[in-house]
Design an enzyme around this catalytic site. Sequence first.
Site, PDB file in Angstrom:
ATOM      1  N   HIS A 230       0.833  -1.207   0.000  1.00  0.00           N
ATOM      2  CA  HIS A 230       0.000   0.000   0.000  1.00  0.00           C
ATOM      3  C   HIS A 230       0.868   1.258   0.000  1.00  0.00           C
ATOM      4  O   HIS A 230       0.682   2.151  -0.835  1.00  0.00           O
ATOM      5  CB  HIS A 230      -0.914  -0.008   1.229  1.00  0.00           C
ATOM      6  N   GLU A 231       1.778   1.342   0.936  1.00  0.00           N
ATOM      7  CA  GLU A 231       2.592   2.552   1.041  1.00  0.00           C
ATOM      8  C   GLU A 231       3.471   2.730  -0.191  1.00  0.00           C
ATOM      9  O   GLU A 231       3.741   3.856  -0.608  1.00  0.00           O
ATOM     10  CB  GLU A 231       3.443   2.527   2.314  1.00  0.00           C
TER      11      GLU A 231
ATOM     12  N   HIS B 243       1.754   4.725  -2.799  1.00  0.00           N
ATOM     13  CA  HIS B 243       1.966   6.171  -2.644  1.00  0.00           C
ATOM     14  C   HIS B 243       3.327   6.572  -3.215  1.00  0.00           C
ATOM     15  O   HIS B 243       3.462   7.612  -3.869  1.00  0.00           O
ATOM     16  CB  HIS B 243       1.913   6.554  -1.164  1.00  0.00           C
TER      17      HIS B 243
ATOM     18  N   HIS C  51       3.249   6.911  -6.868  1.00  0.00           N
ATOM     19  CA  HIS C  51       2.546   8.136  -7.256  1.00  0.00           C
ATOM     20  C   HIS C  51       3.527   9.318  -7.258  1.00  0.00           C
ATOM     21  O   HIS C  51       3.480  10.190  -8.138  1.00  0.00           O
ATOM     22  CB  HIS C  51       1.394   8.387  -6.287  1.00  0.00           C
TER      23      HIS C  51
END
Length: 686
Positions: free
Chosen positions: A472-473, A476, A479
Amino acid sequence: MTTLLDADNPFAAPSALPYGLPDFARITEAHYRPALVAGMAVQREEVEAIATDPEDPTVENTLEALERSGRLLHRAAIAFFNQSSSDSTPGLEALEEEIAPLLAAHHDAIYLDRRLFARVEALHDGDLDLAPDTAWLLDRQHTAFVRAGVRLDDAAQTRLRELNAEITRLETVFGRQLLAETNASAVLVTDEAELDGLADDARAAAAEAATRRGHAGGWLIDLILPTQQPALASLRDRGLRERLHTASVRRGGQGGEHDTRATLLALARLRAERAQLLGYPHHAAYVVEDATAKTPEAVAEMLARLAPAAVANARAEAADLEAALRADVPGATLEAWDWSYYAEQVRKQRRSLDDGLLRPYLELDRVLRDGVFKAAGDLYGLVFTERTDLVGYHPDVRVFEVGDADGSGLGLFLGDFWTRDSKRGGAWMNNLVDQSTLLDEQPVVVNNLNIPKPPAGEPTLLTWDEVITLFHEFGHALHGLFSAVRYPSQSGTEVPRDFVEYPSQVNEMWAWEPTVLASYAVHHETGEPMPREWIETMAASRQDGEGFATTEYLAAALLDQAWYRLAPQDVPTDVAQVEPFEAAALEAAGVAFAPVPPRYRTTYFNHVFGGGYSAGYYSYIWSEVLDADTVTWFEENGGLKRENGDTFRARLLSRGGSVDPMAAFRDLRGRDPEIAPLLVRRGLEA
């Protein structure tokens, strides 16, 4: 331009290290304050020059000049706030409390400047032929000035400045109080028999934590930020489970110097007053207007649609767990501290699988390199090279250079995975350098997790939830790394709060991808792959516990909305009213179910009182609608394929905040998002 900073301060000039990585080998605590103070002063001069420019406003002398301003302040602030959240000290905590109101006042000095706004508004109202990213920047800047209060009269602006300064100060106070309270609430065990069921490596980590904190010979179970604590899933001793759960849920509400209640009530009241000053009925209306949801009513409608089915599922799960409990303790009633343990027991009975069996196959470095990095390589062509010649802000931080598919350098990725007393709870991503072609800068991003650190020489074994968090991290991080924008204020994750979680949640899907999972799920001692039947069982059990997971999340999201849909006069004034308000809010929302408390209770809800998610915690489920729909797109187009990764990167990840985010989603999907994939994923379909 005034020079207010000694040349030997590491922030005085851009870092000469690769990709502009801050020179942490030179930076000391003493460097931050002078750099921050000088940075504010220099930017004020830069902004004054823009505001008083005798030339008519243009994109170059106004919009781009604003984008170029404040680079000294930005260099210092981004490193400071990264370190204060990841490796704080009493000195940094004191400085943050001092500097936060000054930074709020600095922001107000820019965005309440009517001269500056007049230049932006002239461009906004002009008939200009602008590139799409510049047109979007102009629209967002104009909106930012208006939402900041630039059109208020002098008296209202004076009060607004006071509110902003105090709100910012109290946010830092809440975070400091919570970190201290969480450290102080760690559960000390002196009888090893009570640790029955706890894995050997977790037991060793608890012994090391106890020794480090002056309790040699004991075992200290540190708390993580959410309500549920990982050890609850394996501890057989019901009394210790109750102690651990009680320590978790009582944080911040026990009186004493670390009690957070007075701070959070003041924050709720001041934010409500600020919203009304700006013309909104409450803080939630102010926040959501500038997100993709647009109205609190839209948020309420979605949460209300999900809550009844989620609670019904949780109650059905509870019945199964209580039956398992009563087999051990006849006549017992299922309590919140029993849930994780008996969920594991039921799963083990039904699926012949539990986290204790999985963890030896989920070693941190293997999951990172052969899981997270492999998926990024297969999907986007990225290559990761550890740079031991570059240092982070703490000895535990690892630095990786990220190479793009064409062989060029893309940026740096820093991984800070272990918990420590100086790190706030949870997991998050930070930028240390924002990508921007205007400034010719490439990205440097950080992922923080809070995984218990094993004794020296021992492997770090993960739970499945921690594996998902790692993926998940890193979503980021991608991104930020893939950002390909002109303006730094549009870089990477500079998107609405209820959109920012979307790419990170999409990236979780690759933890389950068979070829990726087979690569990283390998026994750390024997090298044997995780048994195929276990992987099949894991896939078959993905909806197990969704009633619990959805209910605890919705309870927190609804609690956030309840606090921030209050007018100032309706915020409780007595700290003793915090718990009754919380109970009433959960009851009114239909999510009051004692065995499933909120993921965060009010007194330790750092996202919404110490962080940037106030009135925005709903954004995880809002973003999950986009995420689930996008997972369907990947599946429809063949899954883990380079062409899919290139498309997702080009149409969405690389665009950051340079376009309307929902336009980027429609460009990818060809339509507006649909909620059906989310309902199926969470077992909530009618």
